[in-house]
Design an enzyme around this catalytic site. Sequence first.
Site, PDB file in Angstrom:
ATOM      1  N   TRP A 180       0.815  -1.219   0.000  1.00  0.00           N
ATOM      2  CA  TRP A 180       0.000   0.000   0.000  1.00  0.00           C
ATOM      3  C   TRP A 180       0.845   1.264   0.000  1.00  0.00           C
ATOM      4  CZ3 TRP A 180      -4.952   1.915   0.041  1.00  0.00           C
ATOM      5  CH2 TRP A 180      -5.150   3.174   0.617  1.00  0.00           C
ATOM      6  N   ASP A 196       0.056   9.063   1.188  1.00  0.00           N
ATOM      7  CA  ASP A 196       0.713  10.373   0.992  1.00  0.00           C
ATOM      8  C   ASP A 196       2.200  10.322   0.609  1.00  0.00           C
ATOM      9  OD1 ASP A 196      -1.596  10.679   2.452  1.00  0.00           O
ATOM     10  OD2 ASP A 196      -0.663  11.791   4.086  1.00  0.00           O
ATOM     11  N   GLN A 202       3.894   7.191   2.598  1.00  0.00           N
ATOM     12  CA  GLN A 202       3.187   6.366   3.566  1.00  0.00           C
ATOM     13  C   GLN A 202       3.038   4.972   2.962  1.00  0.00           C
ATOM     14  OE1 GLN A 202       1.401   7.636   6.909  1.00  0.00           O
ATOM     15  NE2 GLN A 202       3.517   8.136   6.461  1.00  0.00           N
ATOM     16  N   PHE A 219       3.494   8.338  10.750  1.00  0.00           N
ATOM     17  CA  PHE A 219       2.597   9.052   9.849  1.00  0.00           C
ATOM     18  C   PHE A 219       3.364  10.125   9.069  1.00  0.00           C
ATOM     19  CE2 PHE A 219      -2.024   8.321  11.496  1.00  0.00           C
ATOM     20  CZ  PHE A 219      -1.845   6.964  11.385  1.00  0.00           C
ATOM     21  N   SER A 220       2.603  10.869   8.271  1.00  0.00           N
ATOM     22  CA  SER A 220       3.211  11.786   7.302  1.00  0.00           C
ATOM     23  C   SER A 220       4.044  12.899   7.923  1.00  0.00           C
ATOM     24  CB  SER A 220       2.113  12.422   6.459  1.00  0.00           C
ATOM     25  OG  SER A 220       1.600  11.461   5.588  1.00  0.00           O
ATOM     26  N   TRP A 250      -9.064   8.905  -0.192  1.00  0.00           N
ATOM     27  CA  TRP A 250      -9.733   8.139   0.873  1.00  0.00           C
ATOM     28  C   TRP A 250     -11.186   7.879   0.485  1.00  0.00           C
ATOM     29  CZ3 TRP A 250      -6.401   5.922   3.616  1.00  0.00           C
ATOM     30  CH2 TRP A 250      -5.225   6.562   3.993  1.00  0.00           C
TER      31      TRP A 250
HETATM   32  C1  FRU Z   1      -3.550  11.977   4.990  1.00  0.00           C
HETATM   33  C2  FRU Z   1      -3.235  11.210   6.252  1.00  0.00           C
HETATM   34  C3  FRU Z   1      -2.313  12.006   7.133  1.00  0.00           C
HETATM   35  C4  FRU Z   1      -1.689  10.941   7.980  1.00  0.00           C
HETATM   36  C5  FRU Z   1      -1.538   9.819   7.014  1.00  0.00           C
HETATM   37  C6  FRU Z   1      -1.647   8.456   7.618  1.00  0.00           C
HETATM   38  O1  FRU Z   1      -3.837  11.198   3.893  1.00  0.00           O
HETATM   39  O2  FRU Z   1      -4.437  10.895   6.933  1.00  0.00           O
HETATM   40  O3  FRU Z   1      -2.945  13.023   7.865  1.00  0.00           O
HETATM   41  O4  FRU Z   1      -0.457  11.348   8.507  1.00  0.00           O
HETATM   42  O5  FRU Z   1      -2.546   9.991   6.022  1.00  0.00           O
HETATM   43  O6  FRU Z   1      -1.308   7.455   6.715  1.00  0.00           O
END
Ligand code: FRU
Length: 464
Positions: free
Chosen positions: A34, A37, A53, A95-96, A298
Site C-alpha cells: 500500500w 501520501d 506512507q 505518519f506523514s 480516501w
Molecule cells: C492523509 C493522512 C495524514 C496521515 C496519514 C496516515 O492522507 O491521513 O494526515 O499522517 O494519512 O497514513
Amino acid sequence: MYTLEKANQYIEQNKSKVVPEFRLKYHAMPDIGWMNDPNGLVYYKNRYHVFFQHYPYDSVWGAMHWGHLVSDDLVIFRSLPVALAPDQEDETGCFSGGAIVDPEDPDLLYLFYTKHYEKHGIIRETQGLAISRDGIRFEKRNHPVIGVKDLPEHASITDFRDPNPFYHNGYYYVFIGSKNHSNDGQFLIYRSKDLNHFEYHDTIRHPKYFGTMAECPDFSMIDGQGVFLYSAINLQKQRLRFRNINSSLYIIGDFDLERKTYAFHTIDEIDKGHHFYAPQTLVDGRGRTIMIAWMDMWGQPYVTHELGHYWSGALTFPRELMVKGGILYQYPVEEIKNYYGMKIAIQDGVILPKQVDLFLMKTAEPFSIVFSNILDENDAFTIQYDGSYVWFDGEKIKLYPLSQRSTTYCYEEVSLRILLDTSSVEIFVNEGREAITSRVYLRCDGYRLQVRGNVQGEAMVLNV
Ligand code: FRU
C-alpha cells in the site's frame, strides 16, 4: 513487531507477486503493498527523494512505514530501502511529515514525522525527528521533539500530525495539522533555532476552508508570494461547492511568519479530479518548486487491491508550480520530453498506446474525445470542452466508473495537455490554470479515439 529489516526482506521476497496489468510506467508506485501520501519531498545531494506512507505487507492501509524512492530526473523513480518503520514502544505508525536539509551542513537530512500511537482505544500523536547523513539510513531521536505538553489549549491531542518544516531567517518553522475541540481544522506553527527546543508559535485558522480536520500542510515561497498547500477532511460541513468532500487546497497570500500575520488572497481546490490528495512540494537545484500528490483518495474503491494485484496507490507526475496573476499554475516538469518517441496526430479513429503526453491546440470551439478500450468500445472515458467548461466523464468505464468532473472556471478558449499512463489521466487546462486527475482502469493496451468537433493536436508516445 515491525522493523526495517523485516519490511525490506518482505518486499524483496514478495515483490514478484505484483500483477503488472495496471502498473504505471512513469509514475511513482510502491514495489508491493500500500501507498498513500508522499512524504519528505526533498532535493538532497543532487537527487530527488520522495518518501511515502507505506504498508508493505498488504494492499490496504496498515501500520505506517516510510517507503523511499529516488530519482535523477523526476520521471523514473527507483526504490531505496524502507526509511522508517514503527517501533512499538511509543508509535504504532510513522505518519506523514516533511524533510529539510540542514542549511549549514548540506549532508545532514532531517525527516519530521508523526509518531502515531493507538492502543486500547487511546490515540496520541506527537512529532518525531529522524536524521541521516547518507539519505539511506535514518536514525530516530528517542523522544518526540514536539509532544503533548507543547500543545496549546485549543488543540486536540488525538489529531496533531503531518509536521512539515520551512526554514526562514534563522528559524525552523514547523507547520502541523490539527483541529480544535469543536472539530474545526486548524494549523499549529512551532519554531526552533536548533531542532532541539521547539516553541509553540501560532495557529492558522479559517472560518470556512479547513474542514473538520486540516492535515498535510506544505509552505513555500513562489515569486515572492506565500503558497500554502493543505488537505482538509469533510469540507461539506460548510456546504462548499468543491468537487471532493476531502480535498487538497491552496492558499496564496502574504504570510509574515515572524509577525504572525497572514493575508489570504486566493483559495481554491488544487485539482478537480477524483484522485488527488496530500500534495507536498520541494525546491530543487534550479529553484523550481515541484509538487507531487497521492494519486488516489480516501473512501474510494482501491481497484488493484480488490483485484488481488498485491499493490495499491501511486503518485501524480511531478508538477512545477508557478504563481501567475494571483493564481497557482501547475504543469508537468519538462524532463518528460526526454522520453518522447513517435508522434501521432489526433484524429477520429486513431489508436494510441496507454503512455502518451497529448497536446490539444488552443480552440474556442466545443469538442469531445472519447478514449475507448480497443477491445470493447463500450468501455470508455471522455474529455470534452463544451465552449465554457472542460469535462472529464468516466461514467462508462466498466471496471470502475467515475462521475463527471469539470473545471471550476469557464473558458472562452482552451488548450489541453493530457498525460496518460496505464491507469491514470492528468488533464491540464490552459498551461496549468486548472487540473483534473483521475485513475482510469480499462482492461486493454491502448485506446481508440472518437474525435468530435474541430480540434487539432498530437500525442507524443512515451518511451518509458
Ligand atoms: C492523509 C493522512 C495524514 C496521515 C496519514 C496516515 O492522507 O491521513 O494526515 O499522517 O494519512 O497514513
